[in-house]
Design a protein around this motif. Structure first.
Motif, PDB file in Angstrom:
ATOM      1  N   GLY A  28      44.567 112.904  76.493  1.00 34.19           N
ATOM      2  CA  GLY A  28      44.814 111.537  76.048  1.00 34.19           C
ATOM      3  C   GLY A  28      43.598 110.659  76.213  1.00 34.19           C
ATOM      4  O   GLY A  28      42.462 111.123  76.286  1.00 34.19           O
ATOM      5  N   ALA A  29      43.854 109.373  76.278  1.00 31.37           N
ATOM      6  CA  ALA A  29      42.820 108.338  76.430  1.00 31.37           C
ATOM      7  C   ALA A  29      41.758 108.509  75.340  1.00 31.37           C
ATOM      8  O   ALA A  29      42.096 108.573  74.163  1.00 31.37           O
ATOM      9  CB  ALA A  29      42.225 108.364  77.832  1.00 31.37           C
ATOM     10  N   PHE A  30      40.488 108.606  75.737  1.00 38.17           N
ATOM     11  CA  PHE A  30      39.417 108.685  74.732  1.00 38.17           C
ATOM     12  C   PHE A  30      39.390 110.013  73.994  1.00 38.17           C
ATOM     13  O   PHE A  30      38.689 110.148  72.993  1.00 38.17           O
ATOM     14  CB  PHE A  30      38.052 108.370  75.355  1.00 38.17           C
ATOM     15  N   ASN A  31      40.157 111.000  74.433  1.00 38.30           N
ATOM     16  CA  ASN A  31      40.226 112.289  73.732  1.00 38.30           C
ATOM     17  C   ASN A  31      41.501 112.453  72.907  1.00 38.30           C
ATOM     18  O   ASN A  31      41.761 113.532  72.373  1.00 38.30           O
ATOM     19  CB  ASN A  31      40.092 113.450  74.724  1.00 38.30           C
ATOM     20  N   GLY A  39      44.610 119.969  67.003  1.00 38.51           N
ATOM     21  CA  GLY A  39      45.954 120.521  67.161  1.00 38.51           C
ATOM     22  C   GLY A  39      46.372 120.745  68.598  1.00 38.51           C
ATOM     23  O   GLY A  39      47.195 121.615  68.877  1.00 38.51           O
ATOM     24  N   LEU A  40      45.821 119.978  69.506  1.00 40.68           N
ATOM     25  CA  LEU A  40      46.157 120.124  70.920  1.00 40.68           C
ATOM     26  C   LEU A  40      47.262 119.132  71.297  1.00 40.68           C
ATOM     27  O   LEU A  40      47.085 118.221  72.105  1.00 40.68           O
ATOM     28  CB  LEU A  40      44.909 119.950  71.781  1.00 40.68           C
ATOM     29  N   THR A  41      48.398 119.348  70.664  1.00 39.30           N
ATOM     30  CA  THR A  41      49.595 118.558  70.925  1.00 39.30           C
ATOM     31  C   THR A  41      50.749 119.529  71.143  1.00 39.30           C
ATOM     32  O   THR A  41      50.719 120.660  70.657  1.00 39.30           O
ATOM     33  CB  THR A  41      49.930 117.626  69.744  1.00 39.30           C
ATOM     34  N   VAL A  42      51.736 119.070  71.887  1.00 40.67           N
ATOM     35  CA  VAL A  42      52.947 119.853  72.108  1.00 40.67           C
ATOM     36  C   VAL A  42      54.142 118.929  72.072  1.00 40.67           C
ATOM     37  O   VAL A  42      54.015 117.718  72.285  1.00 40.67           O
ATOM     38  CB  VAL A  42      52.935 120.617  73.461  1.00 40.67           C
ATOM     39  N   TRP A  43      55.304 119.501  71.812  1.00 41.02           N
ATOM     40  CA  TRP A  43      56.549 118.779  71.923  1.00 41.02           C
ATOM     41  C   TRP A  43      57.039 118.909  73.359  1.00 41.02           C
ATOM     42  O   TRP A  43      57.007 120.001  73.939  1.00 41.02           O
ATOM     43  CB  TRP A  43      57.599 119.334  70.970  1.00 41.02           C
ATOM     44  N   ASP A  82      32.057 124.258  70.994  1.00 39.09           N
ATOM     45  CA  ASP A  82      31.937 124.146  72.448  1.00 39.09           C
ATOM     46  C   ASP A  82      32.929 123.097  72.958  1.00 39.09           C
ATOM     47  O   ASP A  82      32.743 121.897  72.731  1.00 39.09           O
ATOM     48  CB  ASP A  82      30.509 123.768  72.828  1.00 39.09           C
ATOM     49  N   PHE A  83      33.970 123.579  73.628  1.00 41.25           N
ATOM     50  CA  PHE A  83      35.022 122.698  74.121  1.00 41.25           C
ATOM     51  C   PHE A  83      34.462 121.578  74.993  1.00 41.25           C
ATOM     52  O   PHE A  83      34.803 120.410  74.818  1.00 41.25           O
ATOM     53  CB  PHE A  83      36.067 123.510  74.915  1.00 41.25           C
ATOM     54  N   VAL A  84      33.600 121.914  75.944  1.00 42.67           N
ATOM     55  CA  VAL A  84      33.093 120.923  76.893  1.00 42.67           C
ATOM     56  C   VAL A  84      32.293 119.834  76.182  1.00 42.67           C
ATOM     57  O   VAL A  84      32.410 118.649  76.529  1.00 42.67           O
ATOM     58  CB  VAL A  84      32.272 121.596  78.014  1.00 42.67           C
ATOM     59  N   SER A  85      31.525 120.175  75.178  1.00 41.90           N
ATOM     60  CA  SER A  85      30.745 119.144  74.475  1.00 41.90           C
ATOM     61  C   SER A  85      31.653 118.209  73.677  1.00 41.90           C
ATOM     62  O   SER A  85      31.317 117.048  73.471  1.00 41.90           O
ATOM     63  CB  SER A  85      29.672 119.765  73.579  1.00 41.90           C
ATOM     64  N   ILE A  86      32.817 118.685  73.258  1.00 43.27           N
ATOM     65  CA  ILE A  86      33.754 117.854  72.497  1.00 43.27           C
ATOM     66  C   ILE A  86      34.639 117.030  73.429  1.00 43.27           C
ATOM     67  O   ILE A  86      34.817 115.828  73.225  1.00 43.27           O
ATOM     68  CB  ILE A  86      34.621 118.727  71.567  1.00 43.27           C
ATOM     69  N   PHE A  87      35.181 117.655  74.468  1.00 43.21           N
ATOM     70  CA  PHE A  87      36.151 117.003  75.341  1.00 43.21           C
ATOM     71  C   PHE A  87      35.563 116.456  76.642  1.00 43.21           C
ATOM     72  O   PHE A  87      36.258 115.778  77.396  1.00 43.21           O
ATOM     73  CB  PHE A  87      37.319 117.947  75.640  1.00 43.21           C
TER      74      PHE A  87
END
Length: 93
Positions: A28-31, A39-43, A82-87
């Motif tokens: 959440g927040a800035f990410n 697509g990093l959402t869940v119900w 690269d996950f870390v550079s994005i998140f």
């Protein structure tokens, strides 16, 4: 709104209940926008989402478990990114 890479069925990701579902952005927040984009959402049912003591917004252990799973799924789905550079950090435990 991107399709979730975390789940296929519309049910609570934690308890599998199918009622009172709310969409949760794992980062959440800035990410929040990145969660949406990749697509990093869940119900989650309302209790697993927003109710103490076990709801993801009140329970760091549950939140970190979900973030760890999301990072691992991102790395499988997007091996060239690269996950870390994005998140901004590593969430794997």
């Amino acid at each position: 709104m991107a399709r979730s890479i975390m789940q296929e069925d519309k049910q609570c990701y934690i308890c599998e209940q199918r009622n009172n579902l709310e969409r949760h952005h794992i980062f959440g927040a800035f990410n929040r926008n990145n969660s949406e984009k990749y697509g990093l959402t869940v119900w989650l049912c309302h209790d697993c989402h927003n109710e103490p003591p076990l709801g993801v917004h009140h329970n760091a252990k549950v939140r970190h478990w979900l973030q760890d799973k999301a990072q691992r799924e991102f790395e499988k789905q997007y091996p060239n990114l690269d996950f870390v550079s994005i998140f901004g950090r590593n969430y794997k435990e």
